[in-house]
Design a protein around this motif. Structure first.
Motif: not given
Length: 213
Positions: A22-28, A78-96
């Protein structure tokens, strides 16, 4: 009917990927016809391993990715729905400057993506609170409770699950029934003002979520 079929396909996709980290969150990704994403094996790499380019596809009257058939061989986010601008990945690491994201929820393959104006990180609480609705996963039967504990009082509920997320407490989310859910599901005999269900068990999602109606 088209939205229903799309939501069913999205639901099946989410269920298939439920055991991925699940990671730490998601990147859209906020994309347009000029967006180019470069995926790197590590943050020190000088050249990217993968590149995808978005474009406005007049043939389907929607957004698309160049060479999509080929890209889909490795790209299963995670989400692949370009019609609705939804393109999202699960995130394992978040840095600056970088995100480590899972680009394939079936193989758990990950790449590094630069943090730019096109990327937006949200932790799971923020992300789920933005969803149109959530429901309990049929593979994980559970009661709605008054508090985020297994031994708290059960709430009586009849009808189709259609909730939104108010808050999160560890493995638990606080849910409520929005007015639009109560209107859309006429068989719902109980409106939940505040209740708690588990949203995860380890790396398994115990809920289904829907980005739109």
């Amino acid at each position: 009917m088209r939205l229903l079929l799309i939501n069913i396909l999205l639901l099946i996709s989410i269920q298939m990927r439920s055991q991925t980290d699940l990671g730490i969150g998601l990147v859209s990704i906020h994309f347009d016809d000029k967006t180019v994403l470069e995926f790197y094996s590590d943050t020190l790499s000088k050249e990217s391993d993968r590149i995808i380019e978005f474009f406005d596809d007049k043939n389907i009257n929607s957004w698309n990715i160049k060479g999509l058939d080929k890209q889909k061989e490795w790209l299963k986010p995670e989400v692949f729905w370009l019609d609705y601008y939804a393109f999202t990945f699960r995130c394992l690491t978040n840095s600056d400057n970088w995100f480590e994201i899972i680009v394939n929820n079936e193989t758990e393959k990950s790449y590094w993506l630069k943090n730019t104006h096109s990327t937006e990180f949200k932790n799971w609480e923020e992300y789920l609170k933005d969803m149109f609705s959530v429901e309990r996963h049929p593979s994980f039967p559970q009661q709605i409770r008054t508090e985020p504990t297994d031994n708290s009082q059960k709430l009586k509920y009849q009808g189709t699950d259609c909730f939104v997320v108010k808050s999160m407490n560890g493995d638990w989310i606080e849910i409520t029934t929005p007015e639009y859910c109560d209107e859309n599901f006429t068989d719902s005999k109980t409106a939940i003002k505040s209740g708690w269900i588990k949203w995860r068990k380890g790396n398994e999602l115990m809920i289904n979520y829907f980005t739109t109606s």
